[in-house]
Design a protein around this motif. Structure first.
Motif, PDB file in Angstrom:
ATOM      1  N   ASP A   1      45.038 123.705 -80.973  1.00 37.84           N
ATOM      2  CA  ASP A   1      44.921 124.441 -80.710  1.00 37.84           C
ATOM      3  C   ASP A   1      44.325 125.207 -80.891  1.00 37.84           C
ATOM      4  OD1 ASP A   1      46.675 127.192 -80.005  1.00 37.84           O
ATOM      5  OD2 ASP A   1      46.213 128.026 -81.845  1.00 37.84           O
ATOM      6  N   ALA A   2      43.173 125.510 -81.382  1.00 40.07           N
ATOM      7  CA  ALA A   2      41.782 126.239 -81.553  1.00 40.07           C
ATOM      8  C   ALA A   2      40.848 126.254 -80.876  1.00 40.07           C
ATOM      9  CB  ALA A   2      41.139 126.084 -82.781  1.00 40.07           C
ATOM     10  N   VAL A   3      41.056 124.231 -80.181  1.00 35.10           N
ATOM     11  CA  VAL A   3      39.612 123.828 -79.322  1.00 35.10           C
ATOM     12  C   VAL A   3      40.494 124.299 -78.435  1.00 35.10           C
ATOM     13  CG1 VAL A   3      39.394 121.838 -79.074  1.00 35.10           C
ATOM     14  CG2 VAL A   3      39.058 121.893 -81.191  1.00 35.10           C
ATOM     15  N   ALA A   4      41.617 123.750 -78.077  1.00 35.29           N
ATOM     16  CA  ALA A   4      42.117 124.748 -76.601  1.00 35.29           C
ATOM     17  C   ALA A   4      42.010 126.090 -76.570  1.00 35.29           C
ATOM     18  CB  ALA A   4      43.076 124.698 -75.977  1.00 35.29           C
ATOM     19  N   GLY A   5      42.111 127.253 -77.209  1.00 37.10           N
ATOM     20  CA  GLY A   5      41.851 128.216 -76.885  1.00 37.10           C
ATOM     21  C   GLY A   5      40.228 128.339 -76.939  1.00 37.10           C
ATOM     22  N   ALA A   6      38.654 127.536 -77.571  1.00 38.16           N
ATOM     23  CA  ALA A   6      37.434 127.770 -77.424  1.00 38.16           C
ATOM     24  C   ALA A   6      37.238 127.459 -75.981  1.00 38.16           C
ATOM     25  CB  ALA A   6      36.836 127.088 -78.390  1.00 38.16           C
ATOM     26  N   VAL A   7      37.772 126.021 -75.875  1.00 41.20           N
ATOM     27  CA  VAL A   7      37.396 125.719 -74.234  1.00 41.20           C
ATOM     28  C   VAL A   7      37.962 126.952 -73.427  1.00 41.20           C
ATOM     29  CG1 VAL A   7      37.504 123.655 -72.886  1.00 41.20           C
ATOM     30  CG2 VAL A   7      37.725 123.893 -74.445  1.00 41.20           C
ATOM     31  N   TYR A   8      39.539 127.028 -73.839  1.00 48.40           N
ATOM     32  CA  TYR A   8      39.791 128.300 -72.333  1.00 48.40           C
ATOM     33  C   TYR A   8      38.980 129.465 -72.675  1.00 48.40           C
ATOM     34  CZ  TYR A   8      43.463 130.710 -70.344  1.00 48.40           C
ATOM     35  OH  TYR A   8      44.138 131.894 -69.684  1.00 48.40           O
ATOM     36  N   ALA A   9      38.193 129.848 -73.383  1.00 47.96           N
ATOM     37  CA  ALA A   9      38.131 130.914 -73.562  1.00 47.96           C
ATOM     38  C   ALA A   9      36.150 130.792 -72.785  1.00 47.96           C
ATOM     39  CB  ALA A   9      37.584 131.960 -74.744  1.00 47.96           C
ATOM     40  N   ALA A  10      36.150 129.927 -72.289  1.00 44.79           N
ATOM     41  CA  ALA A  10      34.841 129.387 -71.345  1.00 44.79           C
ATOM     42  C   ALA A  10      35.243 129.238 -70.220  1.00 44.79           C
ATOM     43  CB  ALA A  10      33.978 128.750 -72.288  1.00 44.79           C
ATOM     44  N   VAL A  11      36.603 129.044 -70.260  1.00 47.71           N
ATOM     45  CA  VAL A  11      36.520 128.956 -67.730  1.00 47.71           C
ATOM     46  C   VAL A  11      37.479 129.879 -67.586  1.00 47.71           C
ATOM     47  CG1 VAL A  11      36.253 126.154 -68.524  1.00 47.71           C
ATOM     48  CG2 VAL A  11      38.803 126.798 -68.912  1.00 47.71           C
TER      49      VAL A  11
END
Length: 325
Positions: free
Chosen positions: A254-264
């Motif tokens: 969940d944290a990894v998906a959130g980190a990627v989502y914040a970048a795109v």
């Protein structure tokens, strides 16, 4: 001739299969490599009951698994909206965290340490959108994830570029299924290159029906053109659906998906935040060709679009070091 009556224990000792008939399912070696005592009883395979044959093979399989460290867990979660309505997000992210089974305990210990550092109970659930909202907290969590023995693979769906693109991916169900396919390709390749076998675990999503997904994966399994390395996935056609509150590895996903989502995902001012993604970049898988887009951060986009060109940080990440094998 008087019949001989044997107790169940005597029958189990007597009816031992010939070692050369039952190879180990894990390492393909014969049973006599794992059970030397079987050499003493050269009985024909016809005298072995089916139940006992399965039992012996299971025992040897467990022994091999105890000695083999190539078992993996794969935790999958998402960020963004699957839908295509006006209020839906323009991007959708699907992320996978790949960890060796022998290192899964270290992963849970790291989550406990993160909670302690945030002055919370050690076993409290970490959720990117709910209790990891401050910028400083998210950067701290991203740095901690980068220090763990993980391999990360992500798929980013650029939904705006798929509208009227001729790819038949402007349907929410088809888009999600295709994103899962792309993610499982990269996960299976990464695990297969380590000569491993992975147990898939997806985060449960409320009101989502998983039967169509399972049927789609079964269809892919029968498709000879599918590039998923099925031998590297223990439950490739039927991933386990788990609650993140119960499976700690899903909290990392969940944290990894959130980190990627914040970048795109641009905010209301049109800005993105790639700082979290930069922090976890050393754990992104780049494959043998050091190609970030092909392996660790794959974009699903229209044929006439290049979503990476809209993000200056992508070229920067491509030049940084990462997991290459």
């Amino acid at each position: 001739m008087m019949a001989t009556f044997l107790s169940p224990l005597q029958r189990r000792r007597r009816y031992v299969p010939t070692c050369r008939v039952f190879p180990c399912r894990k390492c393909d070696s014969m049973l006599d490599d794992r059970l030397p005592e079987c050499k003493k009883l050269q009985l024909s395979a016809e005298r072995v009951t089916r139940r006992h044959a399965v039992y012996v093979r299971l025992v040897v399989y467990r022994k091999c698994m105890a000695q083999d460290r190539s078992r993996f867990y794969v935790y999958v979660d998402e960020a963004g909206d699957r839908g295509w309505g006006r209020a839906a997000s323009p991007v959708f992210v699907l992320s996978a965290v790949i960890v060796k089974a022998v290192q899964d305990t270290a992963l849970r210990a790291a989550l406990n340490s993160i909670n302690v550092g945030l002055e919370r109970p050690p076993t409290r659930e970490l959720h990117w959108a709910e209790n990891l909202r401050p910028h400083a907290t998210r950067k701290h969590v991203a740095r901690q994830i980068a220090s763990l023995p993980l391999v990360l693979a992500n798929v980013v769906v650029c939904k705006d570029s798929l509208v009227k693109s001729g790819t038949a991916l402007d349907d929410p169900a088809r888009t999600y299924h295709y994103a899962v396919r792309r993610l499982l390709e990269r996960v299976s390749w990464a695990v297969d290159r380590k000569d491993g076998c992975a147990d898939l675990r997806f985060a449960h999503v409320r009101r989502f029906k998983y039967d169509p997904l399972f049927k789609y994966l079964e269809y892919l399994r029968a498709d000879p053109e599918c590039r998923i390395a099925w031998a590297a996935l223990k439950n490739g056609t039927r991933p386990k659906i788990e609650q993140p509150s119960q499976i700690r590895g899903l909290q990392v996903a969940d944290a990894v998906a959130g980190a990627v989502y914040a970048a795109v995902r641009p905010d209301q001012h049109g800005d993105v935040e790639p700082g979290y993604l930069r922090a976890i970049a050393p754990r992104l898988w780049r494959g043998p060709s050091n190609n970030l887009h092909k392996y660790g951060l794959h974009f699903i986009q229209g044929r006439q679009h290049d979503c990476r060109a809209h993000h200056s940080w992508f070229a920067e990440l491509q030049r940084t070091s990462g997991l290459r094998y």
